[in-house]
Motif scaffolding. Structure first.
Motif, short mmCIF file in Angstrom:
data_model
loop_
_atom_site.label_atom_id
_atom_site.label_comp_id
_atom_site.label_asym_id
_atom_site.label_seq_id
_atom_site.Cartn_x
_atom_site.Cartn_y
_atom_site.Cartn_z
N ALA A 31 11.97 1.85 -5.35
CA ALA A 31 11.96 1.68 -6.80
C ALA A 31 13.07 0.72 -7.24
O ALA A 31 12.84 -0.16 -8.09
CB ALA A 31 12.13 3.04 -7.49
N GLN A 32 14.26 0.88 -6.68
CA GLN A 32 15.35 -0.02 -7.05
C GLN A 32 15.08 -1.44 -6.60
O GLN A 32 15.43 -2.40 -7.29
CB GLN A 32 16.66 0.51 -6.45
N ALA A 33 14.46 -1.61 -5.42
CA ALA A 33 14.13 -2.95 -4.95
C ALA A 33 13.10 -3.62 -5.87
O ALA A 33 13.17 -4.83 -6.13
CB ALA A 33 13.59 -2.89 -3.53
N ALA A 34 12.14 -2.85 -6.38
CA ALA A 34 11.15 -3.40 -7.30
C ALA A 34 11.79 -3.82 -8.61
O ALA A 34 11.48 -4.90 -9.15
CB ALA A 34 10.05 -2.37 -7.55
N ILE A 35 12.70 -3.00 -9.13
CA ILE A 35 13.40 -3.36 -10.38
C ILE A 35 14.24 -4.61 -10.18
O ILE A 35 14.28 -5.50 -11.03
CB ILE A 35 14.25 -2.17 -10.84
N SER A 37 0.85 -1.19 0.00
CA SER A 37 0.00 0.00 0.00
C SER A 37 0.88 1.24 0.00
O SER A 37 2.05 1.19 0.40
CB SER A 37 -0.92 0.01 1.23
N TYR A 38 0.34 2.33 -0.40
CA TYR A 38 1.12 3.55 -0.58
C TYR A 38 1.73 4.03 0.73
O TYR A 38 2.87 4.52 0.76
CB TYR A 38 0.24 4.65 -1.19
N ALA A 39 0.98 3.89 1.83
CA ALA A 39 1.41 4.48 3.11
C ALA A 39 2.40 3.61 3.87
O ALA A 39 2.92 4.03 4.91
CB ALA A 39 0.19 4.75 3.99
N LEU A 76 4.65 -5.13 -9.46
CA LEU A 76 6.02 -4.66 -9.24
C LEU A 76 6.38 -3.51 -10.18
O LEU A 76 7.12 -2.60 -9.81
CB LEU A 76 7.01 -5.81 -9.41
N LYS A 77 5.83 -3.55 -11.38
CA LYS A 77 6.09 -2.47 -12.34
C LYS A 77 5.60 -1.14 -11.80
O LYS A 77 6.23 -0.10 -12.01
CB LYS A 77 5.40 -2.81 -13.67
N GLY A 78 4.48 -1.16 -11.08
CA GLY A 78 3.98 0.07 -10.50
C GLY A 78 4.88 0.63 -9.41
O GLY A 78 4.94 1.85 -9.21
N TYR A 79 5.60 -0.24 -8.71
CA TYR A 79 6.49 0.22 -7.65
C TYR A 79 7.79 0.81 -8.22
O TYR A 79 8.53 1.46 -7.50
CB TYR A 79 6.86 -0.92 -6.70
N CYS A 80 8.09 0.56 -9.48
CA CYS A 80 9.36 1.01 -10.06
C CYS A 80 9.45 2.53 -10.17
O CYS A 80 10.56 3.07 -10.33
CB CYS A 80 9.57 0.38 -11.44
N THR A 81 8.34 3.20 -10.11
CA THR A 81 8.33 4.67 -10.18
C THR A 81 7.97 5.27 -8.83
O THR A 81 7.49 6.40 -8.76
CB THR A 81 7.34 5.13 -11.25
N ASP A 82 8.20 4.52 -7.74
CA ASP A 82 7.91 5.01 -6.40
C ASP A 82 8.76 6.24 -6.10
O ASP A 82 9.90 6.37 -6.58
CB ASP A 82 8.18 3.90 -5.37
N VAL A 83 8.23 7.12 -5.27
CA VAL A 83 8.98 8.34 -4.93
C VAL A 83 10.22 8.01 -4.11
O VAL A 83 11.18 8.80 -4.09
CB VAL A 83 8.07 9.32 -4.16
#
Length: 523
Positions: free
Chosen positions: A196-200, A153-155, A184-191
């Motif tokens: 983001a690096q962990a998702a990639i 989740s975002y929070a 996981l693709k959605g997490y790649c652009t996390d702030v």
């Protein structure tokens, strides 16, 4: 024994179970244990401590064991995570010789563990995720149908998101791979850059088994033209192609233009390694390297300069006409102007190696391009429960750092693969008065040793040490260069053993060439 909820009850339990008179009487000891198991007046802390102390007891028969397990069955699905974890730890301890019962107990705690992952306490969620990773080592498909419970989740804080992504990688199968990769693709652009690096990196690990789907996402992320994302993707692609060489064609076509976005050294190093290994398939590879060579005077990273030297040498072997001039300029700078001795030494080595001929240079530099022996991440064989049961319900799983949590920026993959763990079985003093070839086959030991000693030329310890490293023989321990006699213990691994002298001589010819290049004087 008073049932006074909490500390008093636990103290009484410890005194009773530690009483020599009670311990010497099996029947009395058993009655105390059964009485304690029925104890319900303790608070959550007290019940957890009671269950932990009960691990000292060993049932006298199988019937008694199953009686105890029946009494504890309700605690195994307790809504309180501490009681559930302590009960499961006791189950696994008592049933160490009954794997079927242990497996059934693990399946029963599936619900309470999933509930703990949704707890309002961040600490409780993190601890539950860490223990789920332990369980998945023995039953990989335990939570496969509940993979959506591990979507982030975002929070949520970054440390919980990273653990959830590690669990998602373990739960991937043919049915859910598309859904997990899309998530996981959605997490790649996390702030958060770490998230983001962990998702990639997680997408790259899934790519070891589902390379086509993962590469489609990774190459698409390159189109975002963002520095941090591009750097993480290039590093992940480098690690992926090292394990899955069949991806090299797709990777080669995706590298065009990456050098314009990359800013950090780790991403540039990964790009240089890929251009050196697969430069013959990348049309712009010489021109990309030339940009880095033109700016080598302003480069401050030692690792970048050494990677640039190696990549340019490798590209020269497959595209000499386009690379000859820039390689000459790079070697001249590194030998004549570079102040770092490591860079200068590597440049001298390559310069002298080129004087020995292209074939000798090719034998030394063009090693393996991949290591498929690392295998796939998904579908690993299940581990015995006994390998991790002692750490369950302790702090150890919380500090457990698996291979999946390593940062992507760890250097060239062939350098990582050649790192050997320290050998604690080695003696303190290595008595090696002269170089000898120690071989496991006793029949040919004398012949192999004789061939080794006659073929290897005399050289300084520094040159021999550098030559061994270049042919992927790692030095485990060595004495100072000024000591006499000089001693060294070295080790390497190979697919097979050299059963004949001809195989050994072929290896020694490469080693001798390297030693001569290191020992020769500059023209």
């Amino acid at each position: 024994m008073p049932y006074l909820g909490g500390k008093e009850a636990v103290r009484e339990l410890r005194r009773a179970l530690s009483n020599p008179n009670i311990q010497s009487d099996p029947l009395r000891y058993r009655n105390v244990v059964l009485k304690v198991i029925r104890l319900k007046e303790c608070d959550i802390w007290g019940q957890s401590e009671v269950l932990r102390v009960l691990q000292r007891y060993r049932p006298q028969s199988e019937d008694e064991l199953f009686d105890i397990l029946s009494l504890l069955d309700s605690s195994l699905v307790s809504p309180h995570p501490p009681i559930m974890a302590a009960t499961l730890s006791l189950f696994l301890s008592l049933c160490s010789s009954l794997p079927a019962v242990s497996k059934a107990a693990l399946e029963r705690v599936r619900g309470p563990l999933l509930a703990a992952c949704g707890s309002g306490s961040r600490e409780m969620r993190f601890a539950a995720l860490c223990h789920i990773q332990l369980l998945l080592r023995s039953i990989p498909g335990l939570l496969g149908e509940h993979y959506k419970r591990f979507f982030c989740s975002y929070a949520e804080p970054a440390f919980i998101k990273r653990r959830k992504m590690q669990v998602l990688v373990e739960l991937v199968n043919d049915e859910n791979v598309v859904m997990i990769l899309d998530e996981l693709k959605g997490y790649c652009t996390d702030v958060n850059d770490d998230t983001a690096q962990a998702a990639i990196s997680a997408i790259g690990r899934i790519g070891r088994s589902y390379s086509d789907k993962s590469l489609e996402i990774l190459t698409g992320l390159l189109g975002l033209k963002q520095d941090q994302i591009t750097s993480a993707v290039v590093q992940t692609i480098r690690d992926l192609v090292w394990v899955c060489p069949q991806c090299s064609d797709t990777v080669s076509s995706a590298l065009e233009g990456c050098e314009e976005v990359l800013q950090d050294c780790q991403g540039k190093q990964a790009l240089l390694w890929l251009l050196g290994m697969y430069g013959e398939r990348v049309s712009s590879a010489p021109y990309t390297l030339e940009v880095y060579i033109d700016g080598v005077r302003s480069e401050t990273s030692l690792e970048m300069k050494m990677e640039l030297l190696t990549s340019t040498m490798r590209l020269f072997l497959c595209r000499p006409a386009e690379t000859q001039d820039m390689l000459g300029r790079l070697l001249h700078y590194c030998i004549e102007e570079e102040g770092d001795m490591c860079v200068r030494g590597q440049a001298l080595l390559y310069y002298r190696l080129l004087h020995c001929g292209i074939e000798e240079t090719r034998n030394v530099l063009q090693g393996q391009r991949s290591d498929p022996s690392m295998g796939v991440l998904i579908g690993r064989p299940a581990e015995p429960i006994s390998q991790w049961v002692s750490s369950f319900n302790t702090l150890e799983p919380l500090k457990y750092c698996s291979a999946e949590t390593e940062p992507a920026s760890r250097g060239s993959p062939e350098h990582l693969a050649s790192v050997l763990k320290p050998n604690t079985d080695l003696p303190d003093n290595l008595d090696c008065g002269q170089l000898q070839m120690v071989h496991s086959g006793e029949r040919q030991l004398d012949q192999l040793t004789k061939t080794w000693c006659t073929a290897v030329p005399h050289c300084s310890p520094q040159n021999l040490h550098a030559a061994m490293q270049l042919v992927n023989i790692q030095t485990i321990a060595f004495s100072p260069s000024h000591s006499l006699p000089w001693k060294a213990h070295q080790q390497c691994s190979a697919d097979g053993e050299p059963r004949d002298v001809s195989t050994l001589r072929a290896f020694l010819s490469v080693l001798t060439t390297v030693i001569h290049t290191l020992s020769s004087e500059m023209a």
